[in-house]
Enzyme design. Sequence first.
Site, mmCIF file in Angstrom:
data_model
loop_
_atom_site.group_PDB
_atom_site.id
_atom_site.type_symbol
_atom_site.label_atom_id
_atom_site.label_comp_id
_atom_site.label_asym_id
_atom_site.label_seq_id
_atom_site.Cartn_x
_atom_site.Cartn_y
_atom_site.Cartn_z
ATOM 1 N N LYS A 142 0.876 -1.066 -0.056
ATOM 2 C CA LYS A 142 -0.109 -0.114 0.007
ATOM 3 C C LYS A 142 0.760 1.240 0.000
ATOM 4 O O LYS A 142 0.526 2.035 -0.803
ATOM 5 C CB LYS A 142 -1.007 0.087 1.309
ATOM 6 N N ARG B 195 -9.713 0.623 8.579
ATOM 7 C CA ARG B 195 -9.011 -0.575 8.861
ATOM 8 C C ARG B 195 -10.101 -1.410 9.580
ATOM 9 O O ARG B 195 -9.905 -2.801 9.837
ATOM 10 C CB ARG B 195 -8.105 -0.277 9.965
ATOM 11 N N ARG C 180 11.611 -6.227 5.514
ATOM 12 C CA ARG C 180 11.309 -4.794 5.264
ATOM 13 C C ARG C 180 12.068 -3.787 5.943
ATOM 14 O O ARG C 180 12.188 -4.248 7.256
ATOM 15 C CB ARG C 180 9.628 -4.799 5.447
ATOM 16 N N ARG D 122 11.231 -1.844 11.751
ATOM 17 C CA ARG D 122 9.978 -1.609 12.758
ATOM 18 C C ARG D 122 9.872 -2.365 13.944
ATOM 19 O O ARG D 122 10.033 -3.558 13.791
ATOM 20 C CB ARG D 122 8.680 -1.241 12.004
ATOM 21 N N ARG E 129 -0.387 -9.205 13.567
ATOM 22 C CA ARG E 129 -0.921 -8.233 12.508
ATOM 23 C C ARG E 129 -1.662 -8.823 11.589
ATOM 24 O O ARG E 129 -2.658 -8.436 10.925
ATOM 25 C CB ARG E 129 0.398 -7.389 12.038
HETATM 26 P P1 ADP Z 1 0.989 -1.941 8.103
HETATM 27 O O1 ADP Z 1 2.281 -2.308 7.428
HETATM 28 O O2 ADP Z 1 0.534 -3.055 9.350
HETATM 29 O O3 ADP Z 1 0.038 -1.475 6.907
HETATM 30 P P2 ADP Z 1 0.785 0.458 9.242
HETATM 31 O O4 ADP Z 1 2.061 1.353 9.163
HETATM 32 O O5 ADP Z 1 -0.478 0.792 8.404
HETATM 33 O O6 ADP Z 1 1.260 -0.800 8.977
HETATM 34 O O7 ADP Z 1 0.133 0.471 10.756
HETATM 35 C C1 ADP Z 1 0.925 0.372 11.753
HETATM 36 C C2 ADP Z 1 0.169 0.273 13.189
HETATM 37 O O8 ADP Z 1 -0.518 1.186 13.341
HETATM 38 C C3 ADP Z 1 -0.935 -0.816 13.310
HETATM 39 O O9 ADP Z 1 -0.620 -2.068 13.405
HETATM 40 C C4 ADP Z 1 -1.798 -0.290 14.033
HETATM 41 O O10 ADP Z 1 -1.518 -0.512 15.502
HETATM 42 C C5 ADP Z 1 -1.763 1.190 13.903
HETATM 43 N N1 ADP Z 1 -2.702 1.771 12.942
HETATM 44 C C6 ADP Z 1 -2.535 2.121 11.553
HETATM 45 N N2 ADP Z 1 -3.599 2.336 11.084
HETATM 46 C C7 ADP Z 1 -4.637 2.115 11.991
HETATM 47 C C8 ADP Z 1 -5.991 2.384 11.766
HETATM 48 N N3 ADP Z 1 -6.613 2.812 10.505
HETATM 49 N N4 ADP Z 1 -6.751 1.956 12.677
HETATM 50 C C9 ADP Z 1 -6.182 1.215 14.058
HETATM 51 N N5 ADP Z 1 -4.923 1.227 14.077
HETATM 52 C C10 ADP Z 1 -4.252 1.601 13.124
#
Ligand code: ADP
Length: 213
Positions: free
Chosen positions: A13, A88, A127, A160, A171
Amino acid sequence: MKLILLGAPGAGKGTVAKLLTKMDGSVQISTGDILRGAVAAGTELGKQAEAAMKAGDLVSDDLIMGIMKDRLREDDCKSGYLLDGFPRTIPQAEALKALLADMGEELDFVVNIDVPRDVILDRLTTRRTCTDCGAIYNVKSNPPKEEGKCDSCGGPVVQRDDETEEAIGNRLDVYNEKTAPLANFYEGEGMLLTVSATSSDAVIDAITEKLGK
Ligand code: ADP
Ligand code: ZN
């Protein structure tokens, strides 16, 4: 353009969003980047989000909607936006729908980037991310030119906190339970474009074709 990018962690994404911003000046809005920034800055928001993020759990819908209500009203959103990592959950999707209606705005469509689980697992463990600008690298396929240093901003490129094997497993489980149902939700809204592709170029092609550009 105004798009939602759906897809499991590691589906690409963020990479796709960054490529799309170069096409028409749309901004990438990554709730993950916003939250990581808040944690790094030690703000109240960061303190509230930190534990859930580290464990790979979602932060609360209320917290996320509080952020997004303000973010979508900022000036740079007028040139379009790519929602990366939001919504999400079904409640977030419902709240976004109400918010957009309230603002008199419509999305173009929702892109569901569908990537096999073994590819996802491999990508997430290899990553690396720039903590300053969010640029994404891969130790095997796309390392920074100088180890540990971002090509574009010189910031530190690290693994990360939530990319340990345990947090990654969680996750993906959270994604399947809470986020995967959004594909059906947007299918029902007649807004879904599913792209089964592991290359970001192929995803970009499918999106530009659908946009009619
Ligand atoms: P990913 O690589 O899992 O897509 P993100 O960078 O989008 O990672 O998100 C990292 C973390 O931030 C998630 O695991 C969650 O804890 C939190 N997070 C991000 N966006 C949301 C959302 N829309 N709703 C709830 N938690 C979120
Ligand atoms: Zn950087």
